[in-house]
Write a protein that holds these residues in place. Structure first.
Motif, PDB file in Angstrom:
ATOM      1  N   UNK A 150       0.835  -1.205   0.000  1.00 59.40           N
ATOM      2  CA  UNK A 150       0.000   0.000   0.000  1.00 59.40           C
ATOM      3  C   UNK A 150       0.865   1.249   0.000  1.00 59.40           C
ATOM      4  N   UNK A 151       1.934   1.232   0.810  1.00 60.08           N
ATOM      5  CA  UNK A 151       2.837   2.384   0.853  1.00 60.08           C
ATOM      6  C   UNK A 151       3.521   2.592  -0.504  1.00 60.08           C
ATOM      7  N   UNK A 152       3.920   1.478  -1.155  1.00 61.40           N
ATOM      8  CA  UNK A 152       4.552   1.603  -2.476  1.00 61.40           C
ATOM      9  C   UNK A 152       3.577   2.194  -3.487  1.00 61.40           C
ATOM     10  N   UNK A 153       2.325   1.736  -3.455  1.00 56.27           N
ATOM     11  CA  UNK A 153       1.331   2.295  -4.366  1.00 56.27           C
ATOM     12  C   UNK A 153       1.072   3.770  -4.072  1.00 56.27           C
ATOM     13  N   UNK A 154       1.023   4.131  -2.773  1.00 57.48           N
ATOM     14  CA  UNK A 154       0.827   5.536  -2.422  1.00 57.48           C
ATOM     15  C   UNK A 154       2.001   6.384  -2.913  1.00 57.48           C
ATOM     16  N   UNK A 155       3.220   5.838  -2.789  1.00 58.73           N
ATOM     17  CA  UNK A 155       4.385   6.571  -3.274  1.00 58.73           C
ATOM     18  C   UNK A 155       4.335   6.736  -4.793  1.00 58.73           C
ATOM     19  N   UNK A 156       3.919   5.687  -5.498  1.00 57.28           N
ATOM     20  CA  UNK A 156       3.801   5.777  -6.962  1.00 57.28           C
ATOM     21  C   UNK A 156       2.731   6.790  -7.352  1.00 57.28           C
ATOM     22  N   UNK A 157       1.599   6.795  -6.617  1.00 60.83           N
ATOM     23  CA  UNK A 157       0.532   7.755  -6.901  1.00 60.83           C
ATOM     24  C   UNK A 157       1.022   9.185  -6.674  1.00 60.83           C
ATOM     25  N   UNK A 158       1.780   9.387  -5.599  1.00 59.70           N
ATOM     26  CA  UNK A 158       2.316  10.725  -5.325  1.00 59.70           C
ATOM     27  C   UNK A 158       3.268  11.165  -6.430  1.00 59.70           C
ATOM     28  N   UNK A 159       4.103  10.223  -6.886  1.00 58.65           N
ATOM     29  CA  UNK A 159       5.043  10.562  -7.954  1.00 58.65           C
ATOM     30  C   UNK A 159       4.303  10.952  -9.234  1.00 58.65           C
ATOM     31  N   UNK A 160       3.245  10.209  -9.555  1.00 61.69           N
ATOM     32  CA  UNK A 160       2.483  10.539 -10.766  1.00 61.69           C
ATOM     33  C   UNK A 160       1.766  11.879 -10.628  1.00 61.69           C
ATOM     34  N   UNK A 161       1.271  12.164  -9.410  1.00 59.21           N
ATOM     35  CA  UNK A 161       0.628  13.463  -9.203  1.00 59.21           C
ATOM     36  C   UNK A 161       1.638  14.594  -9.378  1.00 59.21           C
ATOM     37  N   UNK A 162       2.845  14.381  -8.867  1.00 56.15           N
ATOM     38  CA  UNK A 162       3.877  15.407  -9.044  1.00 56.15           C
ATOM     39  C   UNK A 162       4.228  15.592 -10.518  1.00 56.15           C
ATOM     40  N   UNK A 163       4.273  14.463 -11.247  1.00 52.60           N
ATOM     41  CA  UNK A 163       4.554  14.561 -12.681  1.00 52.60           C
ATOM     42  C   UNK A 163       3.427  15.280 -13.412  1.00 52.60           C
ATOM     43  N   UNK A 164       2.174  14.988 -13.026  1.00 56.15           N
ATOM     44  CA  UNK A 164       1.047  15.631 -13.679  1.00 56.15           C
ATOM     45  C   UNK A 164       1.006  17.128 -13.379  1.00 56.15           C
ATOM     46  N   UNK A 165       1.453  17.519 -12.172  1.00 59.57           N
ATOM     47  CA  UNK A 165       1.433  18.922 -11.781  1.00 59.57           C
ATOM     48  C   UNK A 165       2.720  19.651 -12.156  1.00 59.57           C
ATOM     49  N   UNK A 166       3.543  19.042 -13.000  1.00 58.02           N
ATOM     50  CA  UNK A 166       4.727  19.711 -13.517  1.00 58.02           C
ATOM     51  C   UNK A 166       4.322  20.955 -14.306  1.00 58.02           C
ATOM     52  N   UNK A 167       5.128  22.042 -14.301  1.00 56.50           N
ATOM     53  CA  UNK A 167       4.728  23.280 -15.006  1.00 56.50           C
ATOM     54  C   UNK A 167       4.356  23.045 -16.471  1.00 56.50           C
ATOM     55  N   UNK A 168       5.128  22.205 -17.177  1.00 54.59           N
ATOM     56  CA  UNK A 168       4.801  21.955 -18.588  1.00 54.59           C
ATOM     57  C   UNK A 168       3.450  21.257 -18.707  1.00 54.59           C
ATOM     58  N   UNK A 169       3.208  20.254 -17.830  1.00 55.62           N
ATOM     59  CA  UNK A 169       1.924  19.555 -17.875  1.00 55.62           C
ATOM     60  C   UNK A 169       0.784  20.470 -17.442  1.00 55.62           C
ATOM     61  N   UNK A 170       1.068  21.383 -16.501  1.00 54.92           N
ATOM     62  CA  UNK A 170       0.027  22.331 -16.111  1.00 54.92           C
ATOM     63  C   UNK A 170      -0.380  23.213 -17.283  1.00 54.92           C
ATOM     64  N   UNK A 171       0.615  23.626 -18.090  1.00 53.93           N
ATOM     65  CA  UNK A 171       0.308  24.444 -19.258  1.00 53.93           C
ATOM     66  C   UNK A 171      -0.547  23.665 -20.243  1.00 53.93           C
ATOM     67  N   UNK A 172      -0.210  22.384 -20.471  1.00 56.18           N
ATOM     68  CA  UNK A 172      -1.012  21.550 -21.383  1.00 56.18           C
ATOM     69  C   UNK A 172      -2.420  21.364 -20.838  1.00 56.18           C
ATOM     70  N   UNK A 173      -2.515  21.197 -19.509  1.00 51.21           N
ATOM     71  CA  UNK A 173      -3.830  21.024 -18.897  1.00 51.21           C
ATOM     72  C   UNK A 173      -4.673  22.278 -19.048  1.00 51.21           C
ATOM     73  N   UNK A 174      -4.072  23.442 -18.847  1.00 48.93           N
ATOM     74  CA  UNK A 174      -4.818  24.686 -19.011  1.00 48.93           C
ATOM     75  C   UNK A 174      -5.249  24.873 -20.460  1.00 48.93           C
ATOM     76  N   UNK A 175      -4.364  24.491 -21.397  1.00 48.93           N
ATOM     77  CA  UNK A 175      -4.739  24.581 -22.819  1.00 48.93           C
ATOM     78  C   UNK A 175      -5.936  23.688 -23.117  1.00 48.93           C
ATOM     79  N   UNK A 176      -5.917  22.474 -22.537  1.00 42.25           N
ATOM     80  CA  UNK A 176      -7.040  21.566 -22.748  1.00 42.25           C
ATOM     81  C   UNK A 176      -8.320  22.139 -22.156  1.00 42.25           C
TER      82      UNK A 176
END
Length: 313
Positions: A150-176
């Motif tokens: 469970x901790x490993x999955x939570x860590x993976x989820x946190x990592x993906x959230x950080x990747x999704x909230x990266x400035x470049x991804x935030x710009x793509x998200x706002x464009x979408x």
């Protein structure tokens, strides 16, 4: 001196009364029920389990834990000695788990049965061997084993959230999001564009009804035409119909050709052949004696017995 003797007697009486009360309490509080010993063997941790901890069978208290010790024959295993009342239906399919009471964290041994066997658990008729009950992981043990996953999955989820909230991804998200907003605005304009078409729907429906009526009339006319064609076909194929008469005329013409015309044609062909043969002989004669056209054919020599015949020498 007399006061001291009274105080000594009072002390002896108090000690005797306390001793008698203790002995009476022990005698009254002793357990007269004969209990059956069982051993529970486990390699899991038994945190929170103490001596005299309760043993419950499907939630009903049936005994206590009387001993907790290590297994000398198998290092890493723990042996729990249970004292259980004889009325408890401990069978070969009974197993133990470690449970906890409320939020206090006090552990107890929970017995349960799979129901696959009704034979009571005994130690193979050996009085010096204690029957053993297998222990399975309880809820807390399962949570502890799965905690790392469970901790490993939570860590993976946190990592993906950080990747999704990266400035470049935030710009793509706002464009979408902006594109979705533009699409929503364009979608709002569609009803106004469809209003003229929707207004013409009743007229189109009336035209469709007229078309259906015309199609039905055309279908009726086609049916009538089909009936007429069937009648025409029947009349043509009748015994005295046009086809039968035409066949009779053709038979007569064929017979006439066979009986009259063909013999005459054959006779004319024979005459033509004879004429051609005569013409051929005439042609040959002209080739041999062209002067015959002017002087005629020569007189043939007289044959034997004819006047002027001269025998060859």
């Amino acid at each position: 001196m007399e006061n001291r003797s009274h105080a000594l007697m009072a002390g002896f009486f108090t000690i005797a009364l306390l001793t008698l009360t203790t002995v009476l309490a022990i005698w009254l509080g002793r357990d007269k029920i004969k209990r059956i010993p069982y051993d529970v063997v486990t390699s899991s941790a038994v945190s929170g389990l103490n001596l005299q901890a309760a043993v419950r069978y499907k939630g009903i208290k049936v005994g206590n834990v009387t001993d907790i010790d290590f297994d000398d024959n198998n290092p890493g295993q723990i042996i729990l000695r249970l004292e259980i009342i004889p009325d408890a239906p401990v069978t070969s399919s009974t197993y133990a788990t470690l449970g906890y009471q409320g939020v206090t964290g006090i552990a107890f041994v929970q017995l349960d049965d799979e129901g696959t066997s009704k034979q009571l658990l005994v130690a193979n008729h050996k009085p010096d061997v204690v029957p053993r009950i297998p222990m399975r992981p309880g809820m807390m043990q399962n949570l502890e084993k799965r905690g790392q996953a469970i901790l490993a999955q939570a860590e993976e989820l946190t990592r993906r959230l950080n990747t999704m909230l990266d400035p470049a991804n935030q710009k793509s998200l706002m464009t979408a999001v902006e594109n979705i907003g533009q699409a929503s605005a364009a979608w709002k304009e569609l009803p106004a564009k469809f209003e003229p078409t929707l207004a013409r729907l009743p007229e189109l429906a009336d035209q469709a009804k007229l078309t259906m009526v015309e199609v039905r009339n055309l279908s009726g006319n086609v049916g009538k035409l089909s009936n007429n064609l069937n009648q025409l076909t029947t009349s043509l194929q009748a015994e005295d119909g046009p086809l039968a008469k035409f066949n009779l005329v053709m038979d007569n013409v064929g017979n006439s050709l066979t009986l009259d015309t063909l013999p005459k044609v054959q006779s004319v062909a024979g005459d033509a052949k004879a004429s051609l043969r005569s013409f051929g002989r005439l042609s040959d004669s002209l080739k041999e004696r062209p002067q015959s056209l002017l002087f005629g054919n020569p007189v043939p020599a007289p044959g034997p017995g004819e006047p002027g015949f001269v025998a060859p020498k």
